[in-house]
Design an enzyme around this catalytic site. Structure first.
Site, PDB file in Angstrom:
ATOM      1  N   GLN A  14       8.316  18.102 -15.685  1.00 54.20           N
ATOM      2  CA  GLN A  14       8.101  16.786 -15.221  1.00 54.20           C
ATOM      3  C   GLN A  14       7.253  16.057 -15.850  1.00 54.20           C
ATOM      4  O   GLN A  14       5.963  16.499 -16.234  1.00 54.20           O
ATOM      5  CB  GLN A  14       7.817  16.814 -13.555  1.00 54.20           C
ATOM      6  CG  GLN A  14       7.863  15.379 -13.148  1.00 54.20           C
ATOM      7  CD  GLN A  14       7.273  15.204 -11.739  1.00 54.20           C
ATOM      8  OE1 GLN A  14       6.107  15.644 -11.566  1.00 54.20           O
ATOM      9  NE2 GLN A  14       8.019  14.801 -10.823  1.00 54.20           N
ATOM     10  N   MET A  26       4.658  20.224  -7.187  1.00 52.70           N
ATOM     11  CA  MET A  26       3.497  19.868  -6.528  1.00 52.70           C
ATOM     12  C   MET A  26       2.324  20.263  -7.552  1.00 52.70           C
ATOM     13  O   MET A  26       2.420  21.445  -7.793  1.00 52.70           O
ATOM     14  CB  MET A  26       3.617  20.472  -5.106  1.00 52.70           C
ATOM     15  CG  MET A  26       4.200  19.915  -4.196  1.00 52.70           C
ATOM     16  SD  MET A  26       4.034  20.809  -2.627  1.00 52.70           S
ATOM     17  CE  MET A  26       5.072  22.365  -3.036  1.00 52.70           C
ATOM     18  N   LYS A  80      12.364  11.185 -10.444  1.00 54.01           N
ATOM     19  CA  LYS A  80      11.762  11.285  -9.159  1.00 54.01           C
ATOM     20  C   LYS A  80      10.841   9.734  -8.631  1.00 54.01           C
ATOM     21  O   LYS A  80      10.062   9.626  -9.218  1.00 54.01           O
ATOM     22  CB  LYS A  80      10.909  12.445  -8.902  1.00 54.01           C
ATOM     23  CG  LYS A  80      10.390  12.545  -7.596  1.00 54.01           C
ATOM     24  CD  LYS A  80      10.010  14.132  -7.414  1.00 54.01           C
ATOM     25  CE  LYS A  80       9.448  14.515  -5.928  1.00 54.01           C
ATOM     26  NZ  LYS A  80       8.145  13.834  -5.610  1.00 54.01           N
ATOM     27  N   CYS A 135       4.342   9.581  -7.868  1.00 55.60           N
ATOM     28  CA  CYS A 135       2.933  10.132  -7.542  1.00 55.60           C
ATOM     29  C   CYS A 135       2.064   8.925  -7.288  1.00 55.60           C
ATOM     30  O   CYS A 135       2.006   7.961  -7.926  1.00 55.60           O
ATOM     31  CB  CYS A 135       2.442  10.635  -8.737  1.00 55.60           C
ATOM     32  SG  CYS A 135       0.921  11.393  -8.318  1.00 55.60           S
TER      33      CYS A 135
HETATM   34  C1  LIG Z   1      -0.165  19.115  -3.656  1.00 56.81           C
HETATM   35  C2  LIG Z   1       0.921  17.984  -3.784  1.00 56.81           C
HETATM   36  C3  LIG Z   1       1.164  17.860  -5.038  1.00 56.81           C
HETATM   37  C4  LIG Z   1       2.179  16.963  -5.463  1.00 56.81           C
HETATM   38  N1  LIG Z   1       2.321  16.825  -7.037  1.00 56.81           N
HETATM   39  C5  LIG Z   1       3.605  16.062  -7.278  1.00 56.81           C
HETATM   40  C6  LIG Z   1       3.820  16.335  -8.803  1.00 56.81           C
HETATM   41  O1  LIG Z   1       3.030  16.751  -9.521  1.00 56.81           O
HETATM   42  N2  LIG Z   1       5.008  15.396  -9.094  1.00 56.81           N
HETATM   43  C7  LIG Z   1       5.663  14.819  -8.167  1.00 56.81           C
HETATM   44  O2  LIG Z   1       6.530  14.165  -8.480  1.00 56.81           O
HETATM   45  N3  LIG Z   1       5.368  14.851  -6.769  1.00 56.81           N
HETATM   46  C8  LIG Z   1       4.287  15.474  -6.375  1.00 56.81           C
HETATM   47  N4  LIG Z   1       4.054  15.596  -4.916  1.00 56.81           N
HETATM   48  C9  LIG Z   1       4.964  15.069  -4.131  1.00 56.81           C
HETATM   49  C10 LIG Z   1       6.009  16.196  -3.618  1.00 56.81           C
HETATM   50  O3  LIG Z   1       6.986  16.329  -4.646  1.00 56.81           O
HETATM   51  C11 LIG Z   1       7.020  15.651  -2.432  1.00 56.81           C
HETATM   52  O4  LIG Z   1       7.519  14.510  -2.980  1.00 56.81           O
HETATM   53  C12 LIG Z   1       6.190  15.319  -1.196  1.00 56.81           C
HETATM   54  O5  LIG Z   1       5.271  16.053  -0.785  1.00 56.81           O
HETATM   55  C13 LIG Z   1       7.016  14.913  -0.227  1.00 56.81           C
HETATM   56  O6  LIG Z   1       7.892  16.049   0.245  1.00 56.81           O
HETATM   57  P1  LIG Z   1       7.511  17.175   1.320  1.00 56.81           P
HETATM   58  O7  LIG Z   1       7.538  16.514   2.633  1.00 56.81           O
HETATM   59  O8  LIG Z   1       8.600  18.131   1.283  1.00 56.81           O
HETATM   60  O9  LIG Z   1       6.253  17.858   1.144  1.00 56.81           O
HETATM   61  C14 LIG Z   1       3.101  16.498  -4.499  1.00 56.81           C
HETATM   62  C15 LIG Z   1       2.774  16.846  -3.361  1.00 56.81           C
HETATM   63  C16 LIG Z   1       1.631  17.420  -2.948  1.00 56.81           C
HETATM   64  C17 LIG Z   1       1.616  17.672  -1.324  1.00 56.81           C
END
Ligand SMILES: Cc1cc2nc3c(=O)[nH]c(=O)nc-3n(C[C@H](O)[C@H](O)[C@H](O)COP(=O)(O)O)c2cc1C
Length: 328
Positions: free
Chosen positions: A72, A19, A141, A102
């Protein structure tokens, strides 16, 4: 069951989700301490011209993190991604993860992140180039697809496996969903039927029972937890214990949580320095406050603190009182 990524046999089946703006080195270390089997860093642009900023330098800081360290990368040019992967392996990355999940405009308008899912030929060229460039495991991912009419994650997963990808994480939303609605797991189940490499299920997994239910439904080997770890890095301890033993772990005492929160604050001040450290800490303190039913009074005090000493003191007092209520 042991989750294996390349030659790494991981110690648990619950992984931290990358994240941006959250999974900095202090938070990754904290989650690893509580059993996150992997803790990928915040996405890093494959464009090396952008690496000279303080922000990128911090994202590339893995000092003292346990093996395997996951970097990543986000980009759209196969050669650029391959070069970035090689440099990061030289700098100590043990696993390279490629971000095709993303949905952010900032990322997608350059045809990166989940925008790539619409171009399977380009996905293949990217994976081929990166896999040829490095000898460490490469993971991918993705989201379930571009939109509800085009959920091509199973095809991408099969393609990734054929290229030699070591594991795939699927977030149960399409690019068009952004973060709206609920995650769905059917697409992961379809992907499972086409691949035998490790599948990591992701999206809306917020406790141990849900983790187990998603694993059972999808046939995935692991779960990836993002937002539910914000303000609760100990979630990995609970999920791993439940998956391994079918029993709930004894809940952590509030006093232990308070200790963890204070250690987290100290590590943020050290990592970011005074000014940025206080600001980054506010975000985490806001999440930790969700733990407290009595947070309405503490929250504004924590947010108002302008320097690390007063912020730390406010947290020490506020969370300390919360812990004492449990002890009484
Ligand atoms: C604040 C934030 C930043 C994120 N940044 C990335 C990232 O840098 N790379 C990525 O693959 N996914 C990113 N994601 C997606 C998360 O890795 C994840 O796939 C998504 O939040 C769903 O999972 P969750 O319901 O457990 O939060 C981000 C999500 C959030 C909320």
């Amino acid at each position: 069951m042991t989750l294996r990524i390349g030659h790494y046999a991981l110690a648990g089946r619950a992984l931290l989700a990358p994240m941006a703006g959250v999974t900095d080195r202090p938070f990754r270390q904290l989650c690893r301490r509580f059993g996150a089997a992997l803790a990928p860093a915040e996405m890093l642009s494959a464009d090396q011209r952008l690496w000279n900023t303080g922000k990128s330098q911090r994202r590339m800081d893995h000092d003292g993190e346990p093996e395997p360290r996951v970097v990543q990368l986000v980009g759209s040019e196969p050669q650029e991604l391959a070069d970035a992967a090689r440099v990061n392996v030289d700098l100590g990355a043990h696993i390279i993860d490629i971000n095709m999940g993303c949905p952010a405009k900032k990322v997608c308008h350059r045809h990166c992140g989940s925008a790539l899912l619409a171009d399977e030929a380009l996905v293949e060229r990217i994976l081929d180039a990166v896999l040829r460039a490095v000898s460490v495991p490469v993971t991918l991912k993705i989201r379930t697809g571009t939109n509800s009419a085009q959920r091509n994650a199973p095809r991408i997963a099969a393609l990734a496996q054929a290229c030699g990808i070591a594991a795939i994480a699927i977030h149960g939303r399409t690019r068009a969903d952004f973060f709206r609605g609920s995650a769905e797991y059917d697409t992961m189940r379809h992907a499972r039927a086409l691949i035998d490499m490790p599948l990591i299920a992701n999206g809306d997994i917020d406790d141990a029972e849900r983790a187990r239910a998603v694993l059972a439904f999808t046939g995935a080997e692991g779960v990836m937890i993002g937002r539910a770890a914000q303000g609760a890095p100990w979630i990995f301890r609970d999920v791993n214990a439940y998956l391994a033993t079918n029993q709930f772990a004894t809940p952590l005492l509030r006093a232990s949580k308070t200790e963890i929160i204070l250690q987290h604050l100290a590590s943020l001040y050290q990592f970011y320095g005074e000014h940025t450290g206080v600001r980054v800490a506010r975000k985490h303190l806001g999440w930790y406050c969700r733990q407290l039913s009595e947070a309405s009074e503490l929250r504004p005090r924590l947010m108002a603190a302008e320097d690390s000493a007063s912020q730390f003191l406010a947290a020490q007092r506020g969370f300390g009182q919360w812990a004492q209520l449990q002890a009484a």
